[in-house]
Design a protein around this motif. Structure first.
Motif, mmCIF file in Angstrom:
data_model
loop_
_atom_site.group_PDB
_atom_site.id
_atom_site.type_symbol
_atom_site.label_atom_id
_atom_site.label_comp_id
_atom_site.label_asym_id
_atom_site.label_seq_id
_atom_site.Cartn_x
_atom_site.Cartn_y
_atom_site.Cartn_z
ATOM 1 N N HIS A 226 0.811 -1.208 0.000
ATOM 2 C CA HIS A 226 0.000 0.000 0.000
ATOM 3 C C HIS A 226 0.849 1.265 0.000
ATOM 4 O O HIS A 226 0.391 2.327 -0.437
ATOM 5 C CB HIS A 226 -0.954 -0.008 1.194
ATOM 6 C CG HIS A 226 -2.022 -1.049 1.082
ATOM 7 N ND1 HIS A 226 -2.697 -1.544 2.161
ATOM 8 C CD2 HIS A 226 -2.506 -1.704 -0.011
ATOM 9 C CE1 HIS A 226 -3.566 -2.463 1.755
ATOM 10 N NE2 HIS A 226 -3.462 -2.565 0.436
ATOM 11 N N LEU A 227 2.089 1.174 0.489
ATOM 12 C CA LEU A 227 2.992 2.329 0.395
ATOM 13 C C LEU A 227 3.290 2.645 -1.062
ATOM 14 O O LEU A 227 3.372 3.815 -1.446
ATOM 15 C CB LEU A 227 4.294 2.045 1.141
ATOM 16 C CG LEU A 227 4.252 2.064 2.660
ATOM 17 C CD1 LEU A 227 5.653 1.858 3.210
ATOM 18 C CD2 LEU A 227 3.689 3.373 3.171
ATOM 19 N N MET A 228 3.494 1.614 -1.859
ATOM 20 C CA MET A 228 3.755 1.825 -3.280
ATOM 21 C C MET A 228 2.520 2.400 -3.966
ATOM 22 O O MET A 228 2.615 3.290 -4.816
ATOM 23 C CB MET A 228 4.141 0.496 -3.949
ATOM 24 C CG MET A 228 5.241 -0.254 -3.236
ATOM 25 S SD MET A 228 6.766 0.724 -3.037
ATOM 26 C CE MET A 228 7.708 -0.380 -1.998
ATOM 27 N N ASP A 229 1.354 1.924 -3.560
ATOM 28 C CA ASP A 229 0.121 2.413 -4.160
ATOM 29 C C ASP A 229 -0.109 3.887 -3.851
ATOM 30 O O ASP A 229 -0.466 4.678 -4.737
ATOM 31 C CB ASP A 229 -1.067 1.593 -3.651
ATOM 32 C CG ASP A 229 -0.988 0.134 -4.057
ATOM 33 O OD1 ASP A 229 -0.336 -0.157 -5.086
ATOM 34 O OD2 ASP A 229 -1.563 -0.708 -3.348
ATOM 35 N N PHE A 255 8.953 2.520 6.208
ATOM 36 C CA PHE A 255 8.476 3.893 6.241
ATOM 37 C C PHE A 255 8.400 4.572 4.885
ATOM 38 O O PHE A 255 9.038 4.182 3.913
ATOM 39 C CB PHE A 255 9.401 4.730 7.130
ATOM 40 C CG PHE A 255 10.791 4.899 6.526
ATOM 41 C CD1 PHE A 255 11.058 5.925 5.626
ATOM 42 C CD2 PHE A 255 11.824 4.037 6.850
ATOM 43 C CE1 PHE A 255 12.314 6.092 5.057
ATOM 44 C CE2 PHE A 255 13.088 4.186 6.286
ATOM 45 C CZ PHE A 255 13.336 5.209 5.386
ATOM 46 N N MET A 256 7.622 5.648 4.868
ATOM 47 C CA MET A 256 7.685 6.681 3.846
ATOM 48 C C MET A 256 7.270 7.982 4.527
ATOM 49 O O MET A 256 6.278 8.016 5.260
ATOM 50 C CB MET A 256 6.753 6.396 2.669
ATOM 51 C CG MET A 256 6.816 7.467 1.581
ATOM 52 S SD MET A 256 6.070 6.927 0.011
ATOM 53 C CE MET A 256 4.381 6.618 0.509
ATOM 54 N N LEU A 268 4.072 7.312 6.836
ATOM 55 C CA LEU A 268 3.201 6.220 6.417
ATOM 56 C C LEU A 268 4.051 4.967 6.393
ATOM 57 O O LEU A 268 5.164 4.983 5.859
ATOM 58 C CB LEU A 268 2.645 6.500 5.025
ATOM 59 C CG LEU A 268 1.991 7.875 4.834
ATOM 60 C CD1 LEU A 268 1.697 8.116 3.366
ATOM 61 C CD2 LEU A 268 0.738 7.993 5.681
ATOM 62 N N PHE A 269 3.558 3.885 7.000
ATOM 63 C CA PHE A 269 4.357 2.672 6.910
ATOM 64 C C PHE A 269 3.492 1.436 6.827
ATOM 65 O O PHE A 269 2.363 1.392 7.297
ATOM 66 C CB PHE A 269 5.385 2.579 8.029
ATOM 67 C CG PHE A 269 4.854 2.604 9.433
ATOM 68 C CD1 PHE A 269 4.662 3.807 10.091
ATOM 69 C CD2 PHE A 269 4.577 1.425 10.104
ATOM 70 C CE1 PHE A 269 4.200 3.834 11.391
ATOM 71 C CE2 PHE A 269 4.125 1.451 11.417
ATOM 72 C CZ PHE A 269 3.936 2.653 12.060
ATOM 73 N N GLY A 270 4.075 0.416 6.187
ATOM 74 C CA GLY A 270 3.337 -0.794 5.887
ATOM 75 C C GLY A 270 3.714 -1.962 6.755
ATOM 76 O O GLY A 270 3.423 -3.102 6.440
ATOM 77 N N ASP A 271 4.394 -1.698 7.854
ATOM 78 C CA ASP A 271 4.754 -2.753 8.788
ATOM 79 C C ASP A 271 4.959 -2.071 10.120
ATOM 80 O O ASP A 271 5.658 -1.067 10.212
ATOM 81 C CB ASP A 271 6.037 -3.462 8.338
ATOM 82 C CG ASP A 271 6.330 -4.704 9.157
ATOM 83 O OD1 ASP A 271 5.803 -4.814 10.279
ATOM 84 O OD2 ASP A 271 7.082 -5.567 8.671
ATOM 85 N N ALA A 272 4.337 -2.580 11.161
ATOM 86 C CA ALA A 272 4.410 -1.925 12.474
ATOM 87 C C ALA A 272 5.700 -2.235 13.208
ATOM 88 O O ALA A 272 5.802 -2.010 14.413
ATOM 89 C CB ALA A 272 3.214 -2.342 13.332
#
Length: 322
Positions: A226-229, A255-256, A268-272
């Motif tokens: 979802h970060l790429m999206d 992260f981003m 924004l990150f896709g892994d906690a």
């Protein structure tokens, strides 16, 4: 001895000089939902946030932090923390409440970040067309943007990290999970939590020597894809990506970092990262010669502005020491 009187991060208020543009970013790009509007403020939440709101956007002259709100673990825990905060000399006093929550006790960190602690909250009730069959989720997944799932943490810039870290420990019961210590024993970063999350608050040295500034608010996606999206949406809508996607060594967060239109940094990150269940956890120390992998495990290096820029922006007012 650690206390367990603080349960979680409840919500964050941010100031923005471009309220409608900021609102478009959080709703149209990040898929957040508007709970209410009142005066110069808009109350929002992510679709897996259970409370009335987790983000309050308030129009202001410049970007920055309004306040950070923590929920106590019980009414009795709230009273214990208030008594302790009053004795610390950092207390401001009680407010009657706000949309979505009851009375709250406000206070300052030693660095001047405004915070509050509360117990009574209003839970989100989805309208009929947003109710979901998935009972552990408060509403359907939104159809707009690439929606973030929940509020995760805040990062506060501090003139004195050690002093603020000690305050969060002694007054609120936060446990130190990881920190960065230089060769001269100066502490320049600390990651702390009251739950199994590796951090709900991070404290970061403000290299400009300023006090009370805001580094970022963070939202969790769950899936790295979802970060790429969302990166596609950001680029196509002329929203600046500061850094990432990449992975930190500290916290293992994927992260981003982006800037919302009002000027505040959003992570924004896709892994906690990882979770901590060990009751006898020993804080991880990153030393000066280990920082390269601690800051960036993989991905491009962070830009210089990442370590200097916060809100309010003081770049035109403060001469950074060499």
């Amino acid at each position: 001895m650690a206390n367990f009187d603080v349960a979680q991060l409840a919500h964050v208020e941010m100031f923005t000089p471009k309220l409608e543009e900021s609102l478009n970013f959080f709703t149209k790009i990040l898929g957040m939902q508007i709970s209410a509007r009142q005066g110069k403020s808009v109350y929002l939440r992510s679709y897996e946030d259970f409370y009335h709101h987790t983000l309050k956007l308030t129009e202001g002259k410049e970007a920055g932090l309004g306040h950070v709100a923590w929920r106590a673990s019980s009414p009795e825990a709230l009273q214990r923390r208030v008594e302790s905060l009053e004795k610390s000399g950092q207390g401001i006093g009680w407010i009657d409440g706000d949309l979505g929550h009851g009375k709250a006790y406000q206070f300052y960190t030693p660095d001047g970040h405004k915070q509050e602690i509360l117990w009574d909250v209003e839970y989100y009730e989805a309208p009929e067309d947003q109710k979901t069959l998935l009972k552990s989720r408060p509403q359907k997944r939104p159809l707009n943007g690439v929606p973030v799932r929940r509020l995760d943490h805040v990062n506060l810039m501090c003139k004195d990290v050690a002093k603020n870290r000690q305050f969060m420990d002694e007054q609120l019961g936060f446990k130190l999970r990881e920190h960065i210590v230089l060769n001269d024993n100066t502490e320049i970063g600390a990651w702390m939590s009251v739950s199994p999350l590796v951090h709900e608050v991070a404290l970061m040295n403000d290299q400009t020597g300023s006090e009370g500034r805001f580094h970022h608010i963070a939202f969790w996606y769950g899936y790295p894809q979802h970060l790429m999206d969302v990166a596609d949406l950001l680029v196509e809508n002329n929203i600046k990506i500061e850094a990432g996607p990449g992975k930190h060594g500290v916290s293992q967060a994927y992260f981003m970092y982006v800037f919302e239109p009002g000027g505040n940094r959003v992570e924004l990150f896709g892994d906690a990262g990882y979770l901590i269940f060990d009751p006898d956890w020993k804080p991880i120390v990153w030393h000066e010669d280990e920082l390269e992998k601690g800051i960036i495990w993989y991905g491009s290096p962070l830009p210089t502005e990442y370590f200097l820029y916060g809100t309010p922006d003081v770049s035109s007012k403060v001469l950074v020491k060499e």
